[in-house]
Write a protein that holds these residues in place. Sequence first.
Motif, PDB file in Angstrom:
ATOM      1  N   GLY A 144      27.938  35.839  41.741  1.00 24.41           N
ATOM      2  CA  GLY A 144      28.693  34.612  40.938  1.00 24.41           C
ATOM      3  C   GLY A 144      30.358  34.758  40.865  1.00 24.41           C
ATOM      4  N   GLU A 145      30.737  35.187  41.837  1.00 24.56           N
ATOM      5  CA  GLU A 145      32.312  35.308  41.871  1.00 24.56           C
ATOM      6  C   GLU A 145      32.969  34.499  43.139  1.00 24.56           C
ATOM      7  N   ALA A 146      34.243  34.259  42.953  1.00 27.55           N
ATOM      8  CA  ALA A 146      34.846  33.714  44.142  1.00 27.55           C
ATOM      9  C   ALA A 146      36.336  33.967  43.835  1.00 27.55           C
ATOM     10  N   VAL A 147      36.905  34.360  45.040  1.00 28.13           N
ATOM     11  CA  VAL A 147      38.504  34.755  45.159  1.00 28.13           C
ATOM     12  C   VAL A 147      39.045  33.890  46.376  1.00 28.13           C
ATOM     13  N   GLY A 148      40.369  33.114  45.949  1.00 27.71           N
ATOM     14  CA  GLY A 148      40.888  32.542  46.853  1.00 27.71           C
ATOM     15  C   GLY A 148      42.199  33.103  47.144  1.00 27.71           C
ATOM     16  N   TRP A 149      42.762  32.735  48.453  1.00 29.21           N
ATOM     17  CA  TRP A 149      44.144  33.117  48.727  1.00 29.21           C
ATOM     18  C   TRP A 149      44.597  31.808  49.456  1.00 29.21           C
ATOM     19  N   VAL A 150      45.839  31.505  49.124  1.00 31.82           N
ATOM     20  CA  VAL A 150      46.547  30.385  49.833  1.00 31.82           C
ATOM     21  C   VAL A 150      47.916  30.756  50.363  1.00 31.82           C
ATOM     22  N   ASP A 160      45.447  32.645  41.024  1.00 30.58           N
ATOM     23  CA  ASP A 160      45.187  33.510  39.779  1.00 30.58           C
ATOM     24  C   ASP A 160      44.067  32.931  39.129  1.00 30.58           C
ATOM     25  N   GLU A 161      43.486  31.850  39.188  1.00 34.01           N
ATOM     26  CA  GLU A 161      42.266  31.292  38.309  1.00 34.01           C
ATOM     27  C   GLU A 161      41.526  30.375  39.267  1.00 34.01           C
ATOM     28  N   MET A 162      40.119  30.839  39.695  1.00 30.99           N
ATOM     29  CA  MET A 162      39.478  29.979  40.728  1.00 30.99           C
ATOM     30  C   MET A 162      38.751  29.023  39.639  1.00 30.99           C
ATOM     31  N   ASN A 163      38.430  28.952  38.552  1.00 33.09           N
ATOM     32  CA  ASN A 163      37.554  28.180  37.860  1.00 33.09           C
ATOM     33  C   ASN A 163      38.573  26.979  37.651  1.00 33.09           C
TER      34      ASN A 163
END
Length: 200
Positions: free
Chosen positions: A135-141, A151-154
């Motif tokens: 139940g996790e997600a990480v993003g990069w831009v 910093d905060e995906m929610n």
Amino acid sequence: MSAVIPTAKPAIIYPESDGQPMADNTLQFRWITVVQGNLAALFADRPDVFVAGDLLWYPVEGRPDIRRAPDVMVAIGRPKGDRSAYLQWEEGGQPPQVVFEIWSPGNTMSEMARKHEFYVRYGVSEYYLIDPQQGEAVGWVRQGARLRMVDEMNGWVSPLLGVRFAVTEEGVDLFYPDGRPFLTFEELARADAEERAQAE
């Protein structure tokens, strides 16, 4: 003396498959199809947005060894249509701007690090890694020559897609720009049946 006839160079083959399965389990497969299908629906009216799942991307002409097959990728500015592979030099030099990877137990940290390095090097603007089991997600831009972690995906909204992420104790959910949730095909069929029943 006989003339020397130059021999033609053998054609370079860019394989359509890397021999790896699309998914390691049903959960990963479901997430890949949900993300790809809903993004395709989101951009259904845009003839200049290409959305694909598990398609090999070759960024460098003449180098079939340099390749990756993102679980889902979006190329904005490229026409829709079937492809056996995404050959970047035949796509106006345009890399996919957004890629999604769905984590499965078969993935390793070193494998994901290599993917991240590839996406940095070859011009991806947004990269999202979703672990549906945890139940996790990480993003990069993209920020200059690197991909900066979100910093905060929610509550995060993709700058290019307009898609919103919700990452809570219940898990990861994605939403269209108008607030509708990404749904599976079964959920879409159920909602459609309910609408028809109400209309009758």
